[in-house]
Write an enzyme that holds these catalytic residues in place. Structure first.
Site, mmCIF file in Angstrom:
data_model
loop_
_atom_site.group_PDB
_atom_site.id
_atom_site.type_symbol
_atom_site.label_atom_id
_atom_site.label_comp_id
_atom_site.label_asym_id
_atom_site.label_seq_id
_atom_site.Cartn_x
_atom_site.Cartn_y
_atom_site.Cartn_z
ATOM 1 N N HIS A 1 0.831 -1.211 0.000
ATOM 2 C CA HIS A 1 0.000 0.000 0.000
ATOM 3 C C HIS A 1 0.866 1.261 0.000
ATOM 4 O O HIS A 1 0.613 2.214 -0.755
ATOM 5 C CB HIS A 1 -0.899 -0.043 1.233
ATOM 6 C CG HIS A 1 -1.909 1.054 1.303
ATOM 7 N ND1 HIS A 1 -2.656 1.288 2.432
ATOM 8 C CD2 HIS A 1 -2.312 1.990 0.399
ATOM 9 C CE1 HIS A 1 -3.467 2.311 2.215
ATOM 10 N NE2 HIS A 1 -3.275 2.757 0.999
ATOM 11 N N GLU B 1 2.391 1.722 -3.318
ATOM 12 C CA GLU B 1 1.395 2.232 -4.277
ATOM 13 C C GLU B 1 1.339 3.759 -4.214
ATOM 14 O O GLU B 1 1.277 4.439 -5.238
ATOM 15 C CB GLU B 1 0.031 1.613 -3.974
ATOM 16 C CG GLU B 1 -1.119 2.176 -4.794
ATOM 17 C CD GLU B 1 -2.269 2.648 -3.935
ATOM 18 O OE1 GLU B 1 -2.585 3.852 -3.990
ATOM 19 O OE2 GLU B 1 -2.851 1.826 -3.198
ATOM 20 N N HIS B 2 1.351 4.314 -3.007
ATOM 21 C CA HIS B 2 1.377 5.778 -2.843
ATOM 22 C C HIS B 2 2.702 6.354 -3.350
ATOM 23 O O HIS B 2 2.724 7.387 -4.007
ATOM 24 C CB HIS B 2 1.227 6.141 -1.369
ATOM 25 C CG HIS B 2 -0.165 6.078 -0.846
ATOM 26 N ND1 HIS B 2 -0.801 7.153 -0.277
ATOM 27 C CD2 HIS B 2 -1.061 5.059 -0.785
ATOM 28 C CE1 HIS B 2 -2.015 6.814 0.119
ATOM 29 N NE2 HIS B 2 -2.194 5.537 -0.169
ATOM 30 N N GLU C 1 -4.248 6.952 7.311
ATOM 31 C CA GLU C 1 -5.352 6.338 6.564
ATOM 32 C C GLU C 1 -5.799 5.045 7.239
ATOM 33 O O GLU C 1 -6.994 4.801 7.443
ATOM 34 C CB GLU C 1 -4.933 6.046 5.125
ATOM 35 C CG GLU C 1 -6.016 5.334 4.319
ATOM 36 C CD GLU C 1 -5.544 4.845 2.968
ATOM 37 O OE1 GLU C 1 -6.312 4.125 2.302
ATOM 38 O OE2 GLU C 1 -4.401 5.164 2.564
ATOM 39 N N GLU D 1 4.751 9.166 2.858
ATOM 40 C CA GLU D 1 3.588 8.375 2.464
ATOM 41 C C GLU D 1 3.341 7.193 3.389
ATOM 42 O O GLU D 1 2.204 6.744 3.521
ATOM 43 C CB GLU D 1 3.766 7.884 1.017
ATOM 44 C CG GLU D 1 3.837 8.988 -0.003
ATOM 45 C CD GLU D 1 2.582 9.858 -0.007
ATOM 46 O OE1 GLU D 1 1.466 9.302 0.074
ATOM 47 O OE2 GLU D 1 2.728 11.095 -0.070
#
Length: 974
Positions: free
Chosen positions: A67, A70-71, A167, A145
């Site tokens: 994840h 991905e950012h 998040e 990130e």
């Protein structure tokens, strides 16, 4: 384009070519011989082109590396070294979709655009990002990130900061998210599905820079990639571009990205977990129970579709037998199913929400006994027929609101392609549907239940129960862990952390050079159509009822929307309108009991929905048209059935079924809670608008916190209030469904209109037409509220109405929104503040807002909002940047619409008194916006923030620490 199998095109060898009638495409499968990249092209006439590149990325732990990567790859690359190429593209692209997505075993990078030049630009940036990211040059990218230790001075406490960290803190604040995570963990403890690919906040700080980079080195190679192209394009041109610019620089390698198969269990597993609630909440009736099964493989095309139908049949309708059995037994106040076939080993879950831990065994027993009874006695054939029909209708309609259908096809392809199978096997559904239909009389679904549920030992019971004080203990544990870590460091090591924090802050606050910004490809204003699309709308009349006909090709589907004005309802009864819309279609009528009604609707239509809608007029947020809308769709050949069923519901519904109405209320409460935890920013903005506009207050009473509190009250006092509830529902039902309240909207082809006109007349004649009294509501307004929850993050909103301050709406405000979102809020709230998202909005009625999503801050965010006017006054936007913002704004304005969406949008404009000339003026204003136009909004922003109101949903301690910001502090959940 017909190509030759076996031939090589720009390094790509064509392996197979086949027509896929279900998606009106020709599928071509390629392999890039030098790099090993796999490519699928779906060739068709859709001008909304889609590209994606995906990688198989099975994680080994819950640090969230997939994840975070991905950012991070979207934070600068070899050819495009700016800090945020992703944001630069959003600012200045005509994209119709631009994002990236992390799944449990894959990471996808999809884009879509209708403009071919723009499409190639987007492909170029994304391919460079995944293969040549700047993560190797800038460790600050992972810090920003993912996570990092934040400390500015020696005496400060250490903190964890990072976008993904916050998040996932937000995600893990929701019991629903915790449950879904634990279901996977319970069924697949020995493979990658047993860990959290998004990242567990407790594990994210275990991710090292080395492990982060190694994950990219291992998995982000063309040999482990799946490239997808869809739409109307020159495929040879695209293959040449991809080969010459990217793949030709790589040689094929072996990538070990195998996903281990979880061996079946010998016996059911029981797992119990806790989730935090605030100290003011009750623990009773807040436990989640789930019975979960591992069911086959997603590579099994027939099972893939059959279990989708079975889950709908058992759990998603008013007549679903498993749902009914659990609700009738009062196991939980909300029951739903979940079938996840996006992984190699799909899961099938039955979930009861708002239950209690002591009902666990009863929950399991009722499910198994109900399933055994269905196998023994057989499933109602009408129920099966209705479930198959609704699934088939949805497949044929291919209306995926919010996503290009080419992307949905892409995701379906990955459900087999990732595991070495034919990539389009799940798109070819005709023969499978035919087989399922033909096998229904041979106990097809009964046998599925027996094999995959009753006899399946690879299953688990997962319980998620509430606990007060859990979040406080977690915070103390983290605080202690960070303090101990800091105490273990030498002075030089602490200085190093301070230095790293300053390096990150410098990167975050340093502007990209003009030279680097100019490397991001950009269209010109000349690439934009100067004229807005005219939405189809022709005013007609049927039986003296105003009718809006949207003449659009719909592939023989009719979309029927009936709008009933609701100002005939007294002010104190307004929330009952939303309750009525939730009950309609779920109680018996004179002709059908609710089971029969559900089956008839699903057999003969594509669905009938009842919603409340508030259309505020342009220029005035206190003038609005409140409606109860009946939204229905069917094949045009079945219009007579559709209209008959609508008539039966809106003319002959019964409100005497106490248990059924109780069930609807309890489910409604549950679903509202899920929205508040998952989309708190939208809830906060809706509440915010209720502070200063009549339309906002009205809408909040129907779907916001006010409505939630109303539902909580009647749920708690249901038995004593039922007679009054029943009376009010019947009263407003008889008032609303009146011929004098009706506006008709029909989206269909011209040849189908006369058939609709014939079929709708008997329904109009059935409506009563007594004279009604219409009310002028006078509302009292709250302001500046903090709603406390056990959440680890906040949703912070601030705004006001600029028209009430003497300013006017202009299309240039949409360009301002783009600038604020992606120049100011992105950097201030997300990059520097660590929130997952931040947004602004300027509406034609004058309402405006700023809002944050999964935000670790509160006061700092409000201060950032107040600083926007100062930022705008000093902003210096050059011509290229202005072009970028204009193009990005037009991209939002010109988002493609499905036939049903176009009809609804045209009706919405009609209700809001927004003419085509208004829309064209907005477009002219957008295209002519310049730096001075934007700077002229500075006083408006300053005044709206000075007079603005705030609404925050968030952590109880954080809100209490900032109580001076609020006039009222309220517990969100009881």
């Amino acid at each position: 384009m017909k190509l030759e199998i076996g031939k090589i095109y720009s390094g790509f060898k064509l392996l197979n070519q086949e027509e896929i009638k279900e998606v009106n495409s020709v599928a071509q499968i390629f392999i890039h011989e030098k790099s090993g990249a796999k490519l699928l092209f779906l060739d068709n006439n859709d001008d909304n082109k889609v590209f994606s590149i995906s990688f198989k990325t099975p994680p080994k732990d819950s640090t969230g590396v997939a994840h975070i990567l991905e950012h991070s790859v979207l934070c600068g690359s070899r050819k495009f070294p700016v800090k945020e190429p992703f944001v630069e593209l959003i600012k200045g692209s005509l994209n119709t979709f631009l994002n990236a997505m992390t799944f449990p075993d894959k990471t996808m990078y999809p884009i879509a655009s209708k403009n071919d030049k723009d499409f190639v630009n987007l492909m170029d940036v994304y391919l460079d990002a995944v293969f040549y990211p700047n993560i190797y040059k800038s460790p600050e990218i992972m810090m920003q990130e993912g996570w990092h230790y934040e400390i500015e001075n020696k005496e400060d406490d250490l903190q964890y900061k990072g976008v993904v960290y916050n998040e996932m803190k937000g995600a893990f604040s929701s019991p629903d998210s915790i449950l879904f995570r634990k279901i996977q963990e319970s069924l697949y403890p020995d493979n990658s599905y047993g860990v959290e690919s998004g990242g567990d906040p407790d594990s994210i700080p275990d991710l090292t820079q080395e492990a982060f980079l190694n994950f990219h080195k291992k998995y982000y190679h063309p040999s482990n990639s799946y490239i997808y192209l869809y739409g109307n394009m020159d495929i040879l041109d695209k293959l040449q571009f991809i080969n010459e610019n990217y793949l030709d620089g790589f040689n094929k390698i072996d990538v070990d990205s195998k996903i281990d198969f979880q061996e079946p269990f010998d016996n059911m597993k029981y797992l119990d977990y806790e989730y935090p609630i605030s100290n003011s909440e009750e623990e009773k009736d807040k436990t989640y129970l789930s019975l979960n099964y591992s069911v086959g493989k997603s590579k099994d095309t027939e099972l893939y579709l059959a279990l989708e139908i079975l889950e709908y049949l058992l759990l998603e309708t008013s007549s679903s037998p498993l749902k009914k059995a659990l609700i009738d037994s009062k196991i939980g106040k909300d029951v739903f199913g979940m079938y996840d076939n996006s992984v190699l080993q799909p899961t099938f879950s039955v979930i009861a929400k708002n239950s209690n831990e002591d009902k666990k065994e009863e929950f399991k027993d009722i499910i198994l006994k109900t399933l055994e009874r269905l196998v023994e006695e057989g499933i109602d054939k009408k129920l099966i027929e209705s479930a198959i029909n609704i699934k088939e209708f949805n497949l044929r309609e291919a209306d995926y609101q919010g996503y290009p259908k080419g992307l949905i096809y892409n995701i379906k392809c990955m459900d087999s392609w990732l595991y070495g199978e034919n990539p389009y096997m799940h798109l070819e559904y005709e023969h499978i549907l035919k087989k399922i239909k033909e096998s229904v009389d041979n106990r097809y679904f009964e046998n599925l239940i027996k094999k995959y549920l009753i006899q399946n030992k690879h299953c688990s019971i997962v319980t998620i129960k509430p606990k007060k004080g859990l979040e406080g203990k977690r915070k103390e544990k983290i605080k202690e862990k960070l303090a101990n870590y800091k105490n273990s460091l030498s002075n030089s090591e602490i200085e190093k952390l301070i230095e790293n924090t300053k390096k990150l802050q410098k990167r975050q606050t340093t502007k990209d050079s003009e030279e680097d910004l100019n490397k991001i490809p950009l269209l010109s204003i000349d690439d934009i159509d100067k004229n807005s699309k005219k939405l189809a709308l022709e005013e007609k009349s049927i039986e003296k009822i105003k009718t809006l006909h949207h003449k659009i090709f719909t592939n023989k589907i009719s979309y029927v929307n009936l709008y009933f004005n609701t100002t005939c309802v007294q002010q104190e009864d307004i929330p009952y309108i939303a309750l009525l819309s939730s009950i309609l279609g779920r109680v018996s009528t004179e002709k059908y009991n609710y089971d029969e009604l559900s089956n008839e609707i699903n057999i003969n239509t594509g669905g009938i929905k009842y919603t409340t809608e508030t259309f505020s007029e342009k220029g005035n947020a206190d003038r609005y048209n409140p409606m109860l809308a009946v939204k229905a769709k069917c094949l045009s050949t079945k219009l007579n059935h559709l209209i008959e069923l609508i008539g039966e519901v809106i003319c002959n519904s019964k409100f005497t079924e106490k248990d059924k109405i109780r069930e609807v209320i309890q489910e409604l409460k549950s679903r509202l809670e899920m929205v508040m935890l998952d989309r708190g920013h939208s809830v906060a903005v809706k509440r915010l608008f209720s502070y200063f506009s009549d339309s906002g207050k009205y809408e909040e009473m129907l779907s916001g916190i006010g409505f939630y509190k109303f539902i909580c009250d009647i749920d708690k006092n249901f038995d004593s209030q039922f007679e009054n509830i029943r009376y009010v529902l019947a009263d407003i039902y008889n008032k609303i469904f009146n011929k004098n309240n009706l506006l008709i909207s029909i989206t269909c082809e011209d040849s189908e209109y006369s058939g609709f006109e014939k079929e709708i007349k008997p329904l109009i004649d059935r409506l009563n037409e007594e004279n009604l009294k219409y009310n002028k509501y006078k509302f009292k307004f709250n302001k500046n509220e903090g709603f406390t929850t056990s959440s680890k993050v906040q949703y912070v909103a601030k705004g006001y109405n600029f028209i009430k301050l003497g300013y006017e709406y202009s299309g240039s405000l949409q360009v301002l929104r783009s600038l604020i979102n992606y120049d100011y809020l992105w950097n201030k709230i997300r990059v520097q503040g660590g929130a997952y998202g931040s947004f602004s909005g300027f509406i034609r009625n004058g309402n405006m807002f700023f809002a944050s999503y999964r935000d670790p801050n509160l006061k700092e965010t409000l201060d950032a909002y107040d600083g926007i006017s100062t930022h705008l006054k000093d902003v210096n936007v050059n011509d290229r940047e202005m072009t970028k913002y204009i193009i990005g704004t037009i991209s939002d304005v010109d988002m493609p619409l499905t036939p049903s969406q176009e009809g609804q949008k045209a009706t919405e404009n009609y209700m809001r008194k927004v003419s085509y000339e208004d829309i064209q003026n907005e477009r002219r204003a957008i295209l002519s916006t310049n730096k001075n136009t934007l700077k002229a909004f500075t006083p408006m922003l300053k005044d709206t923030m000075k007079d603005g109101y705030i609404c925050v949903l968030g952590n109880e301690d954080k809100i209490e620490d900032n109580k001076d910001q609020f006039d009222y502090i309220v517990n969100l959940f009881d």
